[in-house]
Design a protein around this motif. Structure first.
Motif, PDB file in Angstrom:
ATOM      1  N   VAL A 128     -38.853  15.620 -23.916  1.00 28.96           N
ATOM      2  CA  VAL A 128     -39.006  16.806 -23.178  1.00 28.96           C
ATOM      3  C   VAL A 128     -38.026  16.996 -22.255  1.00 28.96           C
ATOM      4  CG1 VAL A 128     -40.765  17.410 -21.556  1.00 28.96           C
ATOM      5  CG2 VAL A 128     -41.357  16.126 -23.509  1.00 28.96           C
ATOM      6  N   LEU A 129     -37.384  16.227 -21.677  1.00 29.36           N
ATOM      7  CA  LEU A 129     -36.274  16.401 -20.861  1.00 29.36           C
ATOM      8  C   LEU A 129     -35.009  17.102 -21.739  1.00 29.36           C
ATOM      9  CD1 LEU A 129     -35.803  12.751 -18.847  1.00 29.36           C
ATOM     10  CD2 LEU A 129     -35.945  15.199 -17.783  1.00 29.36           C
ATOM     11  N   THR A 130     -34.633  16.594 -22.922  1.00 26.04           N
ATOM     12  CA  THR A 130     -33.771  17.485 -23.602  1.00 26.04           C
ATOM     13  C   THR A 130     -34.355  19.159 -23.726  1.00 26.04           C
ATOM     14  OG1 THR A 130     -33.260  15.388 -24.818  1.00 26.04           O
ATOM     15  CG2 THR A 130     -32.666  17.581 -25.792  1.00 26.04           C
ATOM     16  N   ALA A 131     -35.352  19.131 -23.843  1.00 25.88           N
ATOM     17  CA  ALA A 131     -35.983  20.386 -24.083  1.00 25.88           C
ATOM     18  C   ALA A 131     -35.842  21.192 -23.049  1.00 25.88           C
ATOM     19  CB  ALA A 131     -37.503  20.557 -24.288  1.00 25.88           C
ATOM     20  N   TRP A 132     -35.905  20.763 -21.774  1.00 28.64           N
ATOM     21  CA  TRP A 132     -35.685  21.422 -20.471  1.00 28.64           C
ATOM     22  C   TRP A 132     -34.008  21.929 -20.453  1.00 28.64           C
ATOM     23  CZ3 TRP A 132     -38.223  21.858 -15.519  1.00 28.64           C
ATOM     24  CH2 TRP A 132     -39.574  21.729 -15.368  1.00 28.64           C
ATOM     25  N   GLY A 133     -33.205  20.826 -20.733  1.00 26.81           N
ATOM     26  CA  GLY A 133     -31.623  21.173 -20.988  1.00 26.81           C
ATOM     27  C   GLY A 133     -31.312  22.494 -21.747  1.00 26.81           C
ATOM     28  N   ILE A 134     -32.155  22.410 -22.874  1.00 26.01           N
ATOM     29  CA  ILE A 134     -31.882  23.528 -24.088  1.00 26.01           C
ATOM     30  C   ILE A 134     -32.458  24.760 -23.162  1.00 26.01           C
ATOM     31  CG2 ILE A 134     -32.697  24.453 -26.032  1.00 26.01           C
ATOM     32  CD1 ILE A 134     -30.484  22.473 -26.803  1.00 26.01           C
ATOM     33  N   MET A 135     -33.534  24.685 -22.522  1.00 28.35           N
ATOM     34  CA  MET A 135     -34.101  25.991 -22.053  1.00 28.35           C
ATOM     35  C   MET A 135     -33.168  26.340 -20.821  1.00 28.35           C
ATOM     36  SD  MET A 135     -36.167  26.683 -24.314  1.00 28.35           S
ATOM     37  CE  MET A 135     -37.161  28.077 -23.594  1.00 28.35           C
ATOM     38  N   ARG A 136     -32.600  25.476 -20.130  1.00 30.92           N
ATOM     39  CA  ARG A 136     -31.705  26.149 -19.280  1.00 30.92           C
ATOM     40  C   ARG A 136     -30.344  26.755 -19.915  1.00 30.92           C
ATOM     41  NH1 ARG A 136     -31.108  27.265 -14.572  1.00 30.92           N
ATOM     42  NH2 ARG A 136     -29.040  26.586 -14.292  1.00 30.92           N
ATOM     43  N   LEU A 137     -29.992  26.441 -20.863  1.00 26.96           N
ATOM     44  CA  LEU A 137     -29.031  27.269 -21.725  1.00 26.96           C
ATOM     45  C   LEU A 137     -29.379  28.671 -22.410  1.00 26.96           C
ATOM     46  CD1 LEU A 137     -27.253  24.509 -23.656  1.00 26.96           C
ATOM     47  CD2 LEU A 137     -26.418  25.714 -21.895  1.00 26.96           C
ATOM     48  N   VAL A 138     -30.704  28.623 -22.621  1.00 24.21           N
ATOM     49  CA  VAL A 138     -31.554  30.007 -23.101  1.00 24.21           C
ATOM     50  C   VAL A 138     -31.464  30.816 -21.817  1.00 24.21           C
ATOM     51  CG1 VAL A 138     -33.786  30.416 -24.176  1.00 24.21           C
ATOM     52  CG2 VAL A 138     -32.929  28.627 -24.945  1.00 24.21           C
ATOM     53  N   GLU A 139     -31.676  30.328 -20.704  1.00 25.15           N
ATOM     54  CA  GLU A 139     -32.154  31.309 -19.713  1.00 25.15           C
ATOM     55  C   GLU A 139     -30.681  31.820 -19.291  1.00 25.15           C
ATOM     56  OE1 GLU A 139     -35.955  29.812 -17.077  1.00 25.15           O
ATOM     57  OE2 GLU A 139     -34.011  29.182 -16.407  1.00 25.15           O
ATOM     58  N   GLU A 140     -29.559  31.090 -19.331  1.00 21.80           N
ATOM     59  CA  GLU A 140     -28.385  31.549 -18.906  1.00 21.80           C
ATOM     60  C   GLU A 140     -27.806  32.258 -20.120  1.00 21.80           C
ATOM     61  OE1 GLU A 140     -26.387  27.876 -18.500  1.00 21.80           O
ATOM     62  OE2 GLU A 140     -27.155  27.606 -16.590  1.00 21.80           O
ATOM     63  N   GLY A 141     -28.657  32.581 -21.320  1.00 20.68           N
ATOM     64  CA  GLY A 141     -27.897  33.468 -22.224  1.00 20.68           C
ATOM     65  C   GLY A 141     -26.862  32.864 -23.131  1.00 20.68           C
ATOM     66  N   LYS A 142     -26.705  31.451 -23.170  1.00 26.49           N
ATOM     67  CA  LYS A 142     -25.672  30.915 -23.755  1.00 26.49           C
ATOM     68  C   LYS A 142     -26.140  30.269 -25.095  1.00 26.49           C
ATOM     69  CE  LYS A 142     -23.209  29.432 -19.597  1.00 26.49           C
ATOM     70  NZ  LYS A 142     -22.834  28.101 -18.785  1.00 26.49           N
ATOM     71  N   VAL A 143     -27.432  30.232 -25.225  1.00 23.90           N
ATOM     72  CA  VAL A 143     -28.083  29.783 -26.586  1.00 23.90           C
ATOM     73  C   VAL A 143     -29.341  30.927 -26.730  1.00 23.90           C
ATOM     74  CG1 VAL A 143     -29.430  27.890 -27.535  1.00 23.90           C
ATOM     75  CG2 VAL A 143     -27.586  27.403 -26.214  1.00 23.90           C
TER      76      VAL A 143
END
Length: 547
Positions: A128-143
């Motif tokens: 779940v922590l990893t999911a938060w890290g991925i969603m940070r990149l999604v919000e930044e438009g990098k992923v």
């Protein structure tokens, strides 16, 4: 739905009281306080105000909480029933951690009690922590959430097969709907070299087990998006995405972007001597100490932190007690809301979270387990209430399940059934067999030693003189085996193991100790017989030497 949630969670006695203010005691002493002067009353009020501010709300125990009362009453018996040394529970209410309780022992050898702030490995809950890290990149438009994972991978690529690798998207990886193989991976003794992420994904330099369900190569086994299959392999890919996109290590990125902003900056991903000193001892099925082992991939479940710290992270998925938004500024509320929706092709999985419902309320849940550690969490999204439990035993999943059941009963008024039976474990029968065999060999070795001693005392055996190296040379193979065995299992952490990740890695089970004792006993008895040959043999050796 409760049964489905339990299935999702399984897939994936001293009490340390929390600090609190006993208001009932203060009320009962008002008659005494009236005798104080006004000045004394103001001083008392000032002191109490300072205490209220100084003591974090997360450590205040509500003695009237029915779940807290149930824990106090039942936990000592549950620890004994499931043979779990100790456990820590943190409770979330109104989106905040309101109390933490510790039960049982942190160290069976010393009798040290469990402490509320001790560090645990929470296993797959860290996905779940990893999911938060991925969603940070999604919000930044990098992923892109619905973009192919291959687009962001620089060191490794999912290869074409009968299924399209471009259908393996970030969203499907987060929800275990990407159709990937490999349920999970083994951890390793810290003295050994860990496999790289590429080796893990290729299934190379590892001991593959259970037809590739553990440590196998990661490939597209089912049609992506057609059905959900839990895959730790998918989260290895997600760690590589984070590292390849951010250009830094997974641990550094997660600390800067997720854990430190949430106020849990003590969370780490790799064991250190300081963390080990602040952690309980992890125990196996036979209550043997397992040591502080390390996963090759951090994103699948190597997070190390206290239970209240993990509970603070969990609470960030819902609004806080003072109007703090879900996401707590790390993620936007709408992003968190998206993570808490059941994803396509799944029946109970969000983006990282397991999702169920009881009485119409949405429940978030996940479980985590590595050798010597078990952890679990549940959170009612509407009520903003839930708990995190962690323990230091390989048997701990049954304990966690029992705690879940009386949380359902005491808090949600839902009967979730009876407690699960204690698990015997796969090593208990083998340990009994090896113990019997070792005892048999021990009796034979004792008899042989006694016979040799009697023959020496009666003059039938004599000291080997002159000394013959050739006779002792025959014992060299058994001596080397004993030395290698000792180095493999018993050498201190400062002595690295020369074996690679592909070499089988076994912690020191009691049955290993039994075999070691028999081996050393055999070497010792062989030396005695070699140094004190029978009389006629000694005489013959002396005659040959003289001629």
């Amino acid at each position: 739905m409760i049964r489905r949630l339990f299935a999702t969670l399984l897939e994936r006695a001293d009490t340390q009281e929390a600090i609190g203010l006993n208001w009932s005691r203060l009320r009962s002493t008002r008659s005494v306080e009236r005798r104080y002067s006004d000045r004394t009353e103001w001083i008392l009020i000032l002191v109490l105000s300072v205490l209220i501010v100084a003591v974090p709300f997360s450590t205040v125990a509500n003695s009237g909480d029915p779940f807290a009362v149930a824990l106090e009453e039942r936990m000592p018996a549950l620890l004994r029933q499931y043979r779990v040394p100790g456990a820590v529970v943190s409770y979330i209410k109104n989106g905040d951690v309101v109390w933490t309780k510790a039960f049982g022992r942190a160290n069976l050898a010393t009798g040290a009690p469990m402490q509320p702030d001790m560090a645990f490995n929470h296993g797959s809950n860290g996905k779940v922590l990893t999911a938060w890290g991925i969603m940070r990149l999604v919000e930044e438009g990098k992923v892109g959430l619905d973009a192919p994972a291959n687009r962001y991978l620089k060191r490794w690529q999912l290869r074409s097969s009968k299924f399209d690798p471009n259908a393996v998207t970030i969203r499907r990886l987060l929800s275990h709907a990407a159709g990937l193989s490999v349920h999970g991976f083994l951890d390793y003794d810290q003295r050994r070299r860990l496999p790289s992420l590429v080796e893990i994904l290729e299934g190379k330099n590892q001991a593959e087990m259970f037809n590739g369900e553990v440590n196998g190569p990661v490939f597209i086994k089912w049609e992506p998006g057609s059905q959900a299959h839990y895959s730790g392999g998918g989260f290895v890919i997600l760690q590589m995405v984070i590292e390849d996109v951010s250009g830094e290590s997974f641990a550094a990125f997660m600390h800067r972007e997720v854990t430190a902003p949430l106020g849990i900056d003590r969370l780490r991903w790799v064991w250190t001597r300081q963390l080990e000193a602040a952690a309980p001892v992890p125990y196996g099925e036979l209550q043997e100490p397992l040591g502080y082992r390390q996963l090759g991939c951090q994103a699948i479940g190597s997070e190390l932190c206290s239970v209240p710290d993990f509970a603070r992270f969990l609470a960030a998925a819902v609004p806080g007690p003072h109007g703090e938004p879900s996401g707590r500024g790390v993620l936007k509320p709408e992003t968190v809301e998206q993570m808490l929706e059941i994803q396509p092709s799944t029946v109970d999985t969000g983006l990282g979270y397991g999702i169920g419902s009881v009485n119409g309320d949405k429940l978030l849940g996940h479980s985590g387990a590595n050798p010597g550690w078990n952890a679990q969490f549940l959170l009612d999204v509407k009520r903003r209430e839930g708990f995190v439990i962690a323990n230091n035993s390989m048997h701990g999943s049954q304990l966690d399940s029992a705690v879940q059941k009386f949380w359902f009963k005491t808090v949600l008024a839902v009967d979730a059934g009876t407690d699960p039976p204690p698990a015997e474990g796969i090593t208990v029968p083998a340990n009994k067999i090896v113990l019997k065999v070792a005892l048999g060999f021990g009796v034979l070795l004792f008899a042989a030693t006694s016979l040799c001693g009697y023959q020496i005392a009666s003059g039938k055996r004599h000291w080997l003189s002159p000394f013959r190296k050739r006779r002792l040379f025959t014992l060299l193979p058994s001596v080397l085996v004993a030395l290698v065995w000792w180095y493999w299992f018993y050498a201190p952490q400062s002595m690295p193991l020369p074996f690679g990740p592909a070499f089988p890695d076994i912690w020191v089970l009691p049955l290993v100790n039994y075999i070691m004792n028999v081996l050393l006993g055999w070497v010792g008895v062989s030396f005695i017989f070699a140094l004190f040959p029978r009389g006629h043999l000694a005489e013959n050796l002396s005659v040959k030497r003289s001629t």
